[in-house]
Design a protein around this motif. Structure first.
Motif, short mmCIF file in Angstrom:
data_model
loop_
_atom_site.label_atom_id
_atom_site.label_comp_id
_atom_site.label_asym_id
_atom_site.label_seq_id
_atom_site.Cartn_x
_atom_site.Cartn_y
_atom_site.Cartn_z
N VAL A 197 0.82 -1.21 0.00
CA VAL A 197 0.00 0.00 0.00
C VAL A 197 0.86 1.27 0.00
CG1 VAL A 197 -1.60 1.33 1.45
CG2 VAL A 197 -2.12 -1.03 0.84
N PHE A 245 1.00 3.87 -3.08
CA PHE A 245 0.69 5.26 -2.72
C PHE A 245 1.80 6.18 -3.25
CE2 PHE A 245 0.41 8.99 -0.09
CZ PHE A 245 -0.94 9.15 0.15
N LEU A 299 1.76 6.56 -6.95
CA LEU A 299 0.68 7.41 -7.46
C LEU A 299 0.91 8.88 -7.16
CD1 LEU A 299 -2.44 5.29 -6.47
CD2 LEU A 299 -1.40 5.55 -8.71
N VAL A 300 1.47 9.14 -5.97
CA VAL A 300 1.52 10.51 -5.49
C VAL A 300 2.81 11.19 -5.90
CG1 VAL A 300 1.64 11.87 -3.38
CG2 VAL A 300 -0.07 10.08 -3.61
N GLN A 354 2.67 13.24 4.33
CA GLN A 354 1.53 12.32 4.35
C GLN A 354 1.99 10.87 4.33
OE1 GLN A 354 -0.86 13.59 0.99
NE2 GLN A 354 -2.44 14.28 2.42
N THR A 381 2.95 9.80 7.75
CA THR A 381 1.77 9.53 8.59
C THR A 381 1.14 8.20 8.20
OG1 THR A 381 1.39 11.91 8.45
CG2 THR A 381 -0.32 10.58 9.50
N LEU A 382 0.99 8.00 6.88
CA LEU A 382 0.44 6.74 6.37
C LEU A 382 1.26 5.56 6.89
CD1 LEU A 382 -1.50 5.53 3.97
CD2 LEU A 382 0.60 5.52 2.66
N GLU A 395 0.70 4.97 10.64
CA GLU A 395 -0.60 4.36 10.94
C GLU A 395 -0.64 2.89 10.52
OE1 GLU A 395 -3.13 8.53 10.56
OE2 GLU A 395 -3.83 6.74 9.53
N ILE A 396 -0.07 2.61 9.35
CA ILE A 396 -0.02 1.21 8.91
C ILE A 396 0.84 0.39 9.87
CG2 ILE A 396 0.85 -0.33 7.09
CD1 ILE A 396 -0.19 1.64 5.05
N MET A 450 -5.13 2.14 -6.92
CA MET A 450 -5.33 1.75 -5.53
C MET A 450 -6.57 0.87 -5.39
SD MET A 450 -3.81 1.96 -2.59
CE MET A 450 -2.78 3.39 -2.27
N LEU A 495 -5.54 -2.55 -6.58
CA LEU A 495 -4.76 -3.19 -5.52
C LEU A 495 -5.68 -3.70 -4.42
CD1 LEU A 495 -2.20 -3.89 -3.93
CD2 LEU A 495 -2.12 -1.53 -3.16
N ILE A 542 -7.00 3.53 5.32
CA ILE A 542 -6.01 4.60 5.57
C ILE A 542 -5.48 5.12 4.24
CG2 ILE A 542 -3.72 5.06 6.51
CD1 ILE A 542 -4.34 3.00 8.71
N PHE A 555 -5.82 9.01 2.65
CA PHE A 555 -4.72 9.94 2.42
C PHE A 555 -4.51 10.31 0.96
CE2 PHE A 555 -3.21 8.81 6.71
CZ PHE A 555 -2.95 10.08 7.16
#
Lengths: 375, 375, 375
Positions: free
Chosen positions: B154, B158, B161-162, B169, B172-173, B176-177, C324, C327, C362, C366
């Motif tokens: 993930v 992420f 993509l970003v 971010q 933080t992601l 949290e994961i 995403m 996935l 999550i 984000f």
């Protein structure tokens, strides 16, 4: 052959039909050498001519394999079914058509699993509510398939990360991975033919129904094998020579031709054998043909073609498949692993495999040529 | 120890060999502090010195674990096998070498499954035609592994993509994961040690063969554990300090060093234990060590390192692994899940796991440094 | 209903609680038509109002389904649980909110598997150490799920390869794949309701405990179904109309709203039913609801929405999901396939499914809006 035909009428009918197609062998020669027909006609006719020749190779092998038990016989059948494919791929390799070579590898892998085994499960499932097979052997097969996928994924991801700047490294990477795949294949033969042969003996007793059946004439079978091989090699030359022009005429891309058309032609022998076995509720044989053939393409034919490319191709070939091909092989291995796992099939499992095949076929059809070629 | 040695001669020989390697501990100190040798020598010597120290940790744990049954003992063994790894990763974390930290996480996960369990299956399979294990426990393990893969996939997707625009971010992601992964790990401990402990008791009866065996001296084992831990911590400092210069000298990239070299060193203890167990046909223990160790790295060590990075590293670490690492861990989890599913292994399954390991190793070796680092 | 309530007190309490929520239906009408309240309030209130209406649909179906056995009953339950979802998706489709439509499809698939079945396994596992179910039926379900994933992956990979230059081809590709998915769904109905019905009959005997139980008033159930459907359709209009403004107010992206919020609302009925079944150790019913519902969304609702888009939407909708989302659905199918395979669950399997759900949640939270939308 007459005795055999009397015993299995449906096999006999199919054999007759296939034999009738042999007329296309001289037709193809005439069109190529004398008439200089348009490529698309040469392509179609030599494609059709491959089918009975591949069938002859399969039939000859079947006679040789008859005494060695269902599982091993299935393996042998798969081997010579792939001989036709290997010959076509070698012709494309010599012509430097690497995308076509790789596409026919992809197409064989997914065609054997999704189309051949899918149809087997549907045909068998139409007659038998639940069909069982040896889950241990099938699981080994599907794990080997997953291994093959890793072998094909790694160069593709490598290429995706590195871009076009490292062609030499990619060839070395491909060569080394080919060696690993080939070594694994040799180990798997040792496993299936030696240490764990019993898993593959299957329903051998049923295949050879008592002493009334006279031993097949092995010499005649070998002669048939040699003749058919020469025929396939010739048709493969015609077919590959006409492939590009045909694709251009029809507006198809080269990968679609390789993945769908060439692969179906090359696998026609396995198709008929596997489906016949499934109809007789011999799912061990059907699954051995389909999975065994896919594994052999991935672990034996693909690396062999990489090795051969150093000798017979204009340049060394790498193992970098296009993203859609990698997706196709991955999806195929994943879905097969789940199907093989429980040791039984129903017609619905066959429908699912066929549905995945159709979806992938649609995708390959629509892909524009520029997006198909990985590099 | 003499009594134990008399009972398992092969274990004794390996222990002796490992103990001989302890001589490299003072050699490494000498080279680092007195001689200021070239980094590559310090790297090699401290790598070798870690092996017997990690072995001592494992041996001490084994003695403590001896009375708690094979399954739980395997879990305990895996815990302290990973202590060596955690110590090395902490040293790299403090030095801010995040790519090395992540590479050693990846390498531990795939090394434990593909190399440790692969070798176990080959060694065990050479003596026993089919080896069986508790499929329920192994399935839980491989499902947890798939969960870990999702946890690592993930953030990578992420990031893909970003792009580089959202570092805050992403941290933080990742945090949290990490919390989710750690919570799952705690739940899994509760499952294995409490509510479903019986699944992990395995062949406990065989491990403790009767009352003739005197209880192991726990105090001595604990002292050994403490000493070995201090030794590993010291060697880890040397090893990490010399890693970058060594990689540069050899033309290797940092990720290859982490994924292959550091991971093999750190897992040497599990290697010998798991293989010994497999040779004794205790596949439950072998699989518990391999899978349990991988899971612990993914669900416990990795999030712990993210948490620790807020305290001891120059900057917070995220969980974004490179695409090739994600592919490696995914392939590994997938193939393990299929192997674990049927509750039995053969030598060929081991060969397949090793083949995947070699293919991944080749890929990590060839990847240029620029493509390795995800961001 | 009184008789039924006396038999299952916990179900009765939940039904009462749900009925109390019906008060939000007129409240939502008032806010939308009279008070013109801020969108966020309309969104919240109409979301809450959907829950009891979807519950009513589910309850009515349950009464109709009561005589047809647990497995088939579960299938019917899943159908009308998805009716609520289909209605909401149609409202979003008419408004041209394709990202919201696709997000609610993704959210339903992963929500049913990870959240509904995850909670079922935890709740059931808290009372029973090991819960068993029919592995054949569950395996078929998870293979169908893998097939759906291929169906969703192919257009996404196609889009990734081709870029924004081939929108027309992508729509044709999506339409053709939709036809294949729908055909597979029809075949699967034929399988589950006809040829292999026995696999889905489950513990039917336990569900209908003897002749003392009077036949449920079918007319009344049908009337309830019609009324509830009208209510859901109305609330869906309000909800969709307010979704964009709500997302903007809260700083959420549209996909998060669709994947998490809308999907949870739409699946509330399945939640309560599946968890109740799991608590009674009827895991066949629970897994049928969860997996069956996901499959129906993927193979029936998704293609149906593509077809409908040619009639009721501003433009035809394609099947291109964001990376995403792909996935998420892949991870979900993979993990479910492993869980379903062995025919048993423990609470820890539920925890794992929930952990994957939280991790994906999550990530969706984000993701910035720009990266979420695939094209």
């Amino acid at each position: 052959m007459a005795t055999t035909a009397a015993e299995k009428p449906s096999g006999f009918t199919i054999a007759r039909l296939l034999n009738a197609l042999l007329v296309f062998v001289p037709v193809a020669m005439l069109m190529e050498w004398v008439l200089h027909s348009p490529p698309i006609w040469i392509f179609v006719v030599s494609c059709v001519a491959v089918i009975p020749l591949a069938g002859m190779m399969g039939h000859a092998t079947e006679e040789i394999a008859e005494r060695v038990g269902e599982g091993l016989g299935g393996l042998l059948n798969a081997t010579f079914g792939n001989a036709a494919e290997l010959i076509i791929a070698v012709a494309a390799l010599r012509a430097g058509l690497f995308d076509l070579v790789k596409a026919s590898i992809t197409g064989s892998i997914i065609g054997n699993i999704l189309l051949v085994f899918g149809l087997s499960a549907v045909v068998g499932g139409a007659r038998f509510r639940t069909q069982r097979f040896n889950a241990t052997a099938a699981s080994l097969g599907s794990t080997l398939l997953v291994l093959s996928v890793v072998g094909l994924l790694v160069p593709a991801v490598f290429h995706f990360l590195v871009g076009d700047t490292a062609a030499a490294q990619e060839r070395t990477l491909s060569l080394e991975i080919s060696i690993v795949l080939m070594a694994t294949y040799v180990a798997s033969l040792f496993f299936t033919l030696r240490t764990h042969r019993h898993l593959y003996m299957g329903d051998a007793g049923e295949t050879a129904p008592g002493g009334a059946h006279p031993p097949a004439p092995v010499k005649r079978a070998v002669a048939m094998l040699v003749l058919a091989t020469i025929g396939v090699a010739l048709m493969a030359e015609f077919l590959v020579g006409a492939a590009e022009a045909t694709a251009a005429t029809l507006g198809w891309n080269e990968v679609f031709v390789g993945v769908i058309v060439v692969a179906i032609i090359g696998n026609a022998a396995e198709h008929s054998t596997a489906i016949l076995m499934a109809a007789k509720n011999k799912m061990d044989a059907a699954i051995n043909i389909a999975v065994g053939s896919s594994i052999q393409i991935a672990l034996f034919v693909a690396p062999l073609l990489v090795f051969l490319s150093y000798w017979i191709a204009p340049a060394p070939m790498d193992l970098i498949f296009t993203p859609m091909e990698v997706l196709a092989v991955s999806a195929c291995a994943g879905i097969m692993a789940f199907c093989a796992n429980d040791g039984e099939t129903h017609w619905m499992e066959g429908i699912q495999l066929l549905a995945v095949y159709v979806i992938l076929g649609i995708a390959f059809y629509f892909l524009p040529a520029s997006a198909v070629v990985g590099h």
